[in-house]
Enzyme design. Structure first.
Site, PDB file in Angstrom:
ATOM      1  N   ASP A 130       1.068  -1.262  -0.162  1.00 63.55           N
ATOM      2  CA  ASP A 130      -0.091   0.272   0.092  1.00 63.55           C
ATOM      3  C   ASP A 130       0.998   1.142   0.753  1.00 63.55           C
ATOM      4  O   ASP A 130       0.692   1.950   1.076  1.00 63.55           O
ATOM      5  CB  ASP A 130      -1.057  -0.114   1.290  1.00 63.55           C
ATOM      6  CG  ASP A 130      -0.505   0.037   2.489  1.00 63.55           C
ATOM      7  OD1 ASP A 130       0.727  -0.026   2.450  1.00 63.55           O
ATOM      8  OD2 ASP A 130      -1.386  -0.203   3.599  1.00 63.55           O
ATOM      9  N   CYS A 131       2.011   1.347  -0.862  1.00 64.03           N
ATOM     10  CA  CYS A 131       3.236   2.560  -0.759  1.00 64.03           C
ATOM     11  C   CYS A 131       2.452   3.786  -1.828  1.00 64.03           C
ATOM     12  O   CYS A 131       2.337   4.278  -1.021  1.00 64.03           O
ATOM     13  CB  CYS A 131       4.190   2.344  -1.854  1.00 64.03           C
ATOM     14  SG  CYS A 131       3.894   1.539  -3.203  1.00 64.03           S
ATOM     15  N   TRP A 132       0.824   3.028  -2.246  1.00 63.09           N
ATOM     16  CA  TRP A 132       0.180   4.178  -3.079  1.00 63.09           C
ATOM     17  C   TRP A 132      -0.944   5.375  -2.186  1.00 63.09           C
ATOM     18  O   TRP A 132      -0.624   6.333  -1.515  1.00 63.09           O
ATOM     19  CB  TRP A 132      -0.781   3.886  -3.590  1.00 63.09           C
ATOM     20  CG  TRP A 132      -1.735   3.051  -2.831  1.00 63.09           C
ATOM     21  CD1 TRP A 132      -1.481   1.460  -2.792  1.00 63.09           C
ATOM     22  CD2 TRP A 132      -2.697   3.176  -3.112  1.00 63.09           C
ATOM     23  NE1 TRP A 132      -2.248   1.186  -2.265  1.00 63.09           N
ATOM     24  CE2 TRP A 132      -3.703   2.053  -2.191  1.00 63.09           C
ATOM     25  CE3 TRP A 132      -3.682   4.364  -3.085  1.00 63.09           C
ATOM     26  CZ2 TRP A 132      -4.405   2.121  -1.739  1.00 63.09           C
ATOM     27  CZ3 TRP A 132      -4.989   4.297  -1.865  1.00 63.09           C
ATOM     28  CH2 TRP A 132      -5.019   2.660  -1.975  1.00 63.09           C
ATOM     29  N   LEU A 133      -1.680   4.408  -0.884  1.00 66.66           N
ATOM     30  CA  LEU A 133      -1.437   4.883   0.235  1.00 66.66           C
ATOM     31  C   LEU A 133      -0.946   6.114   1.046  1.00 66.66           C
ATOM     32  O   LEU A 133      -0.747   7.227   1.729  1.00 66.66           O
ATOM     33  CB  LEU A 133      -2.591   4.162   0.829  1.00 66.66           C
ATOM     34  CG  LEU A 133      -2.754   4.302   2.548  1.00 66.66           C
ATOM     35  CD1 LEU A 133      -3.580   5.643   2.506  1.00 66.66           C
ATOM     36  CD2 LEU A 133      -3.673   3.049   2.894  1.00 66.66           C
ATOM     37  N   ALA A 135       2.667   7.192   0.325  1.00 67.12           N
ATOM     38  CA  ALA A 135       2.559   8.593  -0.393  1.00 67.12           C
ATOM     39  C   ALA A 135       1.423   9.154   0.069  1.00 67.12           C
ATOM     40  O   ALA A 135       1.792  11.110   0.367  1.00 67.12           O
ATOM     41  CB  ALA A 135       3.059   8.323  -1.746  1.00 67.12           C
TER      42      ALA A 135
END
EC number: 3.4.22.54
Length: 314
Positions: A130-133, A135
């Protein structure tokens, strides 16, 4: 001294009463659509689960009422809608390792909600894609007014502590107050998912849990787009610029966006095979989910995203 009492007050949280909605909750009628599936598995159940927090909002007491109720009973809150079991972790498979759900006071001494202000160093990715979250959360910390709209700061593990916390997200055109308990998945007494660089700080882990509840499970957060999270944190509208096709005045566009208080993020195409350092759990999770989810890298792009905020926030 507070104690945990199994399933206490479960009926009170779900019974229909003439009580105010949680802050910004959607006035959708209560019903069975979107409630967590009794059996794990199925992408459709996971999609429906994304809405259960909002559908049930009308039947829930708000955060202050719930907190005060459990304080008076000297009992720690246990969330009946996002239980501390496998149904809140994964919907496609059962994980081969047994996690332990622990509250911060059981993990370390002197747990704190926020230590020295919330900032991007408080966000360390765990064993979930969940790197998108994360970020988007990192970008959110650069705007304190927006940050504390999402993360109400007057919460702690000492004053008025009842094992209950809340966070606010923009959902379907309104702000929704998501209430959770503070039980977090651990393995060998270490947080499995997002954690802070400070081992006694827990706002980022609890924010991730609230966002997982909003989507139905932690697995639902594997793979996504930073712009989606930015919209949920602000109610704003996003723009995306491909670096290869960006206008010549892209720097000017970015500067004006920053001057207006817009949030900003960037992404790179990870199809070249770059991956985070290996650890004990992440490869197992990736292997387990590889055949059940479409990889988000198919749509990976390199570019800059900018979110324009509603004027009501300023």
């Amino acid at each position: 001294m507070l104690k945990v009492e199994e399933n206490i007050g479960r009926k009170d949280e779900s019974e229909e009463e003439n009580v105010p909605l949680p802050m910004g909750a959607s006035p959708m009628p209560p019903g069975s659509i979107g409630l967590p599936s009794a059996t794990p598995g199925g992408i459709y159940a996971a999609i429906l689960n994304r809405n259960h927090t909002i559908i049930d909002a009308k039947r829930l007491k708000n955060f202050i009422e719930l907190r005060d109720k459990y304080l008076s009973k000297k009992v720690l809150f246990e969330d009946p809608l996002f239980p501390a079991d496998d149904s809140s972790l994964f919907y496609s498979h059962r994980y081969p390792i047994q996690f332990q759900w622990k509250r911060p006071p059981e993990i370390c001494e002197n747990p704190q909600f926020i230590v020295g202000g919330a900032n991007r160093t408080d966000i360390c990715q765990g064993d979930l894609g969940d790197c998108w979250l994360l970020a988007a959360i990192a970008s959110l910390t650069l705007n304190k007014k927006l940050l504390y709209r999402v993360i109400p700061p007057d919460q702690s593990f000492t004053e008025n502590y009842a094992g209950i916390f809340h966070f606010q997200f923009w959902r379907y055109g309104t702000w929704v107050d998501v209430v959770i308990d503070d039980r977090i998945p651990t393995y060998n007494n270490q947080l499995v998912f997002t954690k802070s660089a400070k081992n006694n700080e827990f706002w980022s882990a609890l924010l991730e849990k609230a966002y997982a509840k909003l989507h139905g499970s932690y697995e639902a957060l594997k793979g996504g787009n930073t712009t989606e999270a930015m919209e949920d944190f602000t109610g704003g509208v996003t723009e995306f610029y491909e670096i290869k096709e960006a206008p010549k005045n892209i720097f000017s566009v970015m500067k004006k966006a920053l001057d207006r208080g817009s949030l900003m993020g960037c992404a790179i195409d990870d199809s070249l095979g770059f991956s985070p350092p290996p650890n004990a759990l992440a490869p197992l999770i990736d292997m387990m989910l590889a055949n059940t989810q479409t990889s988000s890298t198919e749509d990976a792009r390199s570019g800059v995203c900018i979110i324009t905020l509603p004027s009501a926030l300023w």
